[in-house]
Enzyme design. Sequence first.
Site, short mmCIF file in Angstrom:
data_model
loop_
_atom_site.label_atom_id
_atom_site.label_comp_id
_atom_site.label_asym_id
_atom_site.label_seq_id
_atom_site.Cartn_x
_atom_site.Cartn_y
_atom_site.Cartn_z
N SER A 143 -5.38 5.11 8.71
CA SER A 143 -6.14 4.09 7.98
C SER A 143 -6.17 2.80 8.77
CB SER A 143 -5.44 3.85 6.63
OG SER A 143 -5.97 2.69 6.02
N TYR A 156 2.45 1.95 1.71
CA TYR A 156 1.45 2.97 2.10
C TYR A 156 1.08 2.83 3.57
CZ TYR A 156 -3.18 5.00 2.70
OH TYR A 156 -4.25 5.70 3.20
N LYS A 171 1.61 5.37 6.99
CA LYS A 171 0.55 5.82 7.91
C LYS A 171 0.93 5.50 9.35
CE LYS A 171 -2.24 7.81 5.18
NZ LYS A 171 -2.48 9.25 5.31
#
Length: 339
Positions: free
Chosen positions: A124, A148, A152
Amino acid sequence: MRVLVTGGAGYIGSHTLLELMAQGHEVCVLDNYSNATPQVLTRVRALSNGELGDVTGDVRDASTLDNLMQDFRPDAVIHFAGLKAVGESARKPLAYYDVNISGTLALLNAMSRAGCNKIVFSSSATVYGEPRYLPYDETHPTNPMSVYGRTKLMAEQILTDWAAADAPRGAVLLRYFNPVGAHASGDLGEDPRDIPNNLMPFIAQVAVGKRDALAVFGDDYDTPDGTGLRDYIHVVDLARAHVAALDYAQRHTGARPFNIGTGQNYSVFDMVKAFERASGRKIPTQVTSRRPGDVAAMLADASRANAEMGWQATHDLNDMAASTWAWQSKNPDGYGADS
Ligand code: NAD
Ligand code: UD1
């Protein structure tokens, strides 16, 4: 090529299945349906008229993975399975590390045991954090601002070390900007289980009357209309980036990140207007305070993906709005209506 797709029943995975099948790849899905329904695969089969393998199971489960590797013998894996809600990741950090990191480790272990050497990973643009300059290129420093985002980035690092450890291995790290839109048929799309966190599904639910108004998170940013600017990418373009990435992975070793965006950004009000044009409906808005963690603007330099994978986005803002409306108006209750 035989391609194992983890999380293939999800929003981006389902659109990618169609593109893979259209290119003649043999595909098998592994999904635990924690954020999807098996109905998605019924629709993918109907739209593609093709064969699609599927296994219900968890990407953290070594024996499920070993059986899949033995039975399906994939040449490559596309790894979508994961948890993705930024706000939730702050409340449930261990769940995010477990699924996103332990899941990636379990998958790489199973691939290593089976001698499967190629992987395409859903990363992302959130790995970059607060922009030091825009557009972000792939050498922009990484500094994710959420749990989050950290999962990643850590997964990218694990994949990079895995790929470096054995010569034939290759990992393509796709850093998605803001995926939106749906399949043009209106039969596949994004189906959030709760109140949507992201802009486009929220607007779509206002348009069909499920929500009263869109809360605009701040109109005092240093941008032309004061609202946040994002590089929205049509999910079908994003799906095609995975097909290009598989081809790239076959020809290259080591790990390489690629931005997947359009190189153009739009404000919250641009998105509202585009959706009003596509749907013919008024979207009531109400400006509220900024959402913590939001940045004013994001923008991709996607020239590496174009130069090295031959990929670029072809769908514009109107396609994004029209396809979202096709999906939402045909499926006001998402896939729920099927079950
Ligand atoms: P999604 O939730 O629709 O799809 C994820 C799929 O993985 C779901 O079908 C879910 O059931 C499955 N899954 C979750 N945990 C699993 C587990 N432990 N074992 C097996 N299957 C599991 O999400 P999406 O929007 O399609 O995103 C796909 C990937 O892309 C995710 O890794 C996400 O972090 C990443 N990503 C998404 C966006 C976005 O805005 N949608 C942006 C950047 C990156
Ligand atoms: C969010 C995540 C990001 C993730 C991305 C794609 C946060 C802080 N960031 O980013 O990590 O990679 O989704 O999944 O959650 N907006 C509104 N009203 C709404 C929803 C959004 O005004 O109801 C605005 C936001 O302030 C932003 C823009 O719309 O300016 C886009 O928001 P969103 O779709 O949530 O994406 P991101 O903020 O880029």
